[in-house]
Design a protein around this motif. Sequence first.
Motif, PDB file in Angstrom:
ATOM      1  N   ALA A   1       0.909  -1.156   0.123  1.00  9.29           N
ATOM      2  CA  ALA A   1      -0.192   0.113   0.162  1.00  9.29           C
ATOM      3  C   ALA A   1       0.925   1.388  -0.139  1.00  9.29           C
ATOM      4  O   ALA A   1       0.520   2.349  -0.676  1.00  9.29           O
ATOM      5  N   ALA A   2       1.804   1.041   0.574  1.00 11.23           N
ATOM      6  CA  ALA A   2       2.907   2.465   0.707  1.00 11.23           C
ATOM      7  C   ALA A   2       3.421   2.508  -0.584  1.00 11.23           C
ATOM      8  O   ALA A   2       3.754   3.828  -1.157  1.00 11.23           O
ATOM      9  N   TYR A   3       3.931   1.434  -1.410  1.00  9.09           N
ATOM     10  CA  TYR A   3       4.367   1.578  -2.480  1.00  9.09           C
ATOM     11  C   TYR A   3       3.488   2.335  -3.758  1.00  9.09           C
ATOM     12  O   TYR A   3       3.654   3.071  -4.417  1.00  9.09           O
ATOM     13  N   ASP A   4       2.268   1.777  -3.515  1.00  3.68           N
ATOM     14  CA  ASP A   4       1.010   2.273  -4.306  1.00  3.68           C
ATOM     15  C   ASP A   4       0.683   3.738  -4.037  1.00  3.68           C
ATOM     16  O   ASP A   4       0.694   4.595  -4.727  1.00  3.68           O
ATOM     17  N   LEU A   5       1.034   4.381  -2.662  1.00  2.69           N
ATOM     18  CA  LEU A   5       1.057   5.707  -2.359  1.00  2.69           C
ATOM     19  C   LEU A   5       1.942   6.434  -2.884  1.00  2.69           C
ATOM     20  O   LEU A   5       1.708   7.635  -3.710  1.00  2.69           O
TER      21      LEU A   5
END
Length: 116
Positions: free
Chosen positions: A12-16
């Motif tokens: 999720a952090a990478y997607d952000l």
Amino acid sequence: MANHTTLPIYKAAYDLLDAITDLAKHMPRDFKQSIGGKLRDECIEIITLIFRANVSHDKAPHLIVLLESLQVCELLVRLSRDKRLISIAQYAKVVEITTSIGKQANGWRRSAASVS
């Protein structure tokens, strides 16, 4: 201890970071480095803190700082929306991701506290 790159919060952090990079790329020049650069830096900090929390015995301090960085991201994205630097759809996408990261980080923090 799982590899940090396989954790749902890391994904999720990478997607952000991916979404923020796209947003910053299309911001006006006046805001690209100030707001866009700060957003990218905060996202990279979040990913770094996920790694640190994953390898640390005491996860709580890293997760608290992660949540603070997430708040900064949310504030800057809201400002970007209010200044019409990004669209409502872009704002909604980022808020969905930040909400997911926040829920996972708080759950991880509670879980780590109950184990200690």
